[in-house]
Design an enzyme around this catalytic site. Sequence first.
Site, PDB file in Angstrom:
ATOM      1  N   ASP A  92       0.976  -1.140   0.149  1.00  0.00           N
ATOM      2  CA  ASP A  92      -0.017   0.036  -0.172  1.00  0.00           C
ATOM      3  C   ASP A  92       0.809   1.035  -0.058  1.00  0.00           C
ATOM      4  O   ASP A  92       1.971   1.273   0.407  1.00  0.00           O
ATOM      5  CB  ASP A  92      -0.736  -0.080   1.272  1.00  0.00           C
ATOM      6  CG  ASP A  92      -2.054   0.747   1.232  1.00  0.00           C
ATOM      7  OD1 ASP A  92      -2.442   1.548   0.329  1.00  0.00           O
ATOM      8  OD2 ASP A  92      -3.086   0.775   2.097  1.00  0.00           O
ATOM      9  N   ASP A 266      -8.054  -7.150  -0.718  1.00  0.00           N
ATOM     10  CA  ASP A 266      -7.398  -7.256   0.732  1.00  0.00           C
ATOM     11  C   ASP A 266      -8.342  -6.803   1.946  1.00  0.00           C
ATOM     12  O   ASP A 266      -8.806  -5.922   1.317  1.00  0.00           O
ATOM     13  CB  ASP A 266      -5.974  -6.424   0.452  1.00  0.00           C
ATOM     14  CG  ASP A 266      -6.451  -4.953   0.771  1.00  0.00           C
ATOM     15  OD1 ASP A 266      -6.664  -4.459  -0.081  1.00  0.00           O
ATOM     16  OD2 ASP A 266      -6.236  -4.459   1.906  1.00  0.00           O
ATOM     17  N   CYS A 304     -13.386 -27.435   6.753  1.00  0.00           N
ATOM     18  CA  CYS A 304     -12.143 -26.659   6.733  1.00  0.00           C
ATOM     19  C   CYS A 304     -11.143 -27.653   6.928  1.00  0.00           C
ATOM     20  O   CYS A 304     -10.948 -28.378   8.277  1.00  0.00           O
ATOM     21  CB  CYS A 304     -12.288 -25.647   7.610  1.00  0.00           C
ATOM     22  SG  CYS A 304     -11.200 -24.542   7.895  1.00  0.00           S
ATOM     23  N   CYS A 306      -8.056 -26.508   7.970  1.00  0.00           N
ATOM     24  CA  CYS A 306      -7.063 -25.710   8.979  1.00  0.00           C
ATOM     25  C   CYS A 306      -6.849 -26.350  10.381  1.00  0.00           C
ATOM     26  O   CYS A 306      -7.512 -27.350  10.716  1.00  0.00           O
ATOM     27  CB  CYS A 306      -7.562 -24.120   9.271  1.00  0.00           C
ATOM     28  SG  CYS A 306      -8.819 -24.053  10.722  1.00  0.00           S
ATOM     29  N   CYS A 309      -9.710 -26.372  12.893  1.00  0.00           N
ATOM     30  CA  CYS A 309     -10.861 -27.231  12.554  1.00  0.00           C
ATOM     31  C   CYS A 309     -10.546 -28.708  12.541  1.00  0.00           C
ATOM     32  O   CYS A 309     -11.367 -29.686  12.641  1.00  0.00           O
ATOM     33  CB  CYS A 309     -11.439 -26.780  11.268  1.00  0.00           C
ATOM     34  SG  CYS A 309     -12.188 -25.323  11.287  1.00  0.00           S
ATOM     35  N   HIS A 335      -7.866 -20.233  10.793  1.00  0.00           N
ATOM     36  CA  HIS A 335      -9.062 -20.639  10.276  1.00  0.00           C
ATOM     37  C   HIS A 335      -9.836 -19.469   9.248  1.00  0.00           C
ATOM     38  O   HIS A 335     -10.249 -19.885   8.273  1.00  0.00           O
ATOM     39  CB  HIS A 335     -10.255 -21.000  11.574  1.00  0.00           C
ATOM     40  CG  HIS A 335     -11.538 -21.004  10.767  1.00  0.00           C
ATOM     41  ND1 HIS A 335     -11.985 -22.130  10.179  1.00  0.00           N
ATOM     42  CD2 HIS A 335     -12.493 -20.280  10.841  1.00  0.00           C
ATOM     43  CE1 HIS A 335     -13.211 -21.999   9.651  1.00  0.00           C
ATOM     44  NE2 HIS A 335     -13.814 -20.786  10.036  1.00  0.00           N
TER      45      HIS A 335
HETATM   46 ZN   LIG Z   1     -10.903 -24.047   9.858  1.00  0.00          ZN
END
Ligand SMILES: [Zn+2]
Length: 386
Positions: A92, A266, A304, A306, A309, A335
Amino acid sequence: MTRFHWTCESTDGAARAGTLHTAHGPVSTPTFMPVGTVGTVKAMTMDAVRSTGAGIVLGNTYHLMLRPGAERVRALGGLHRFMDWPGPILTDSGGFQVMSLGALRKLDQDGVTFRSHIDGSEHRLTPESSTDIQHALDATITMCFDECPALPAPPEAIAASMRLSMRWAARSREAYVQREGYGQFGIVQGGTEPELRAESVKALTDVGFEGYAIGGLAVGEGQALMFSTLEATTPLMPQDKPRYLMGVGTPDDLLGGVMRGVDMFDCVMPTRAGRTARAYTERGTLNLRNARHATDSRPISPHCDCLACTRHSRAYLHHLFRANEILGPMLLTWHNIAYYQRLMRQMREAITTGTLQTLADTLRAGWQASDWTDDEMPQPAIPLAP
Ligand SMILES: [Zn+2]
């Protein structure tokens, strides 16, 4: 070396799926860029960021020039080396942060003088110095320095601000040093006035950039006005260059942006929400601080992959946030970034197969629906690691 360019691979209505080719590797678009303001995606290791499928991250000129300083980052091998992100980085320009964070700012036709929000020291940013700093940081994508008026503002003020930003865009381009695989984006301004947006697109395309951003939206105008402004703006933008909607947004904003021809986004939402116990899911958002999660052995989402999870229950995350443990924000940020990246992958696939509208209907129905039923959840909820 790779020439910086964007290739379109599929379209579905106004939506585009493609690849951004850069000196630091390719990025599949549409893409969501996690925000790494001061050289870190807050609460995430870079391995964790990579594991979500993120292809490009953001850095910030304003923050990095104040601390640790652009010359120090340059001396330490550039921002990629410094933060251990070998992939593309977009920086930026600092214009937005000067307006929102810098104290005692003084705007003139040449640039902005402001005091640091860290120690009160005086600094100045101009189109030239912002471009030089982004070069010192080794940003793959450099943004033009622009002025961001506080909204609401009368149309004459929006017009004057946009025209100043267009003069600054031409100066940013003059100061930019062309390098193979690197690019500079101009920023379309003009508030929610279609004529001003059109004038801004014309001014920027006359200069010519490697990509074009849409700035000055998601500043309180509301989703309907943001979408109608996009509908009036993206058709005027070059077909063969990437389009980046700055600072957006919720999952529904991303879907609407993609459907209106945006390729890059973003936003601090997924990372900030992760630090305040808010989880984004296919079934809307969850507040993990809520007492109803205290004994819930299920994962946040059954879809998910991740770490939060696959290894932990909602009850554990609830406990971490109640106990103010640092692992709570780490897991939940992971997550949320994983969810945003999965959402972008789903949209890319749907564009490729011409099924974006079907996906949109499914996604919106899911966000409106309540939680998963037990039948839809894995049993047992979280297997123990061997
Ligand atoms: Zn997750």
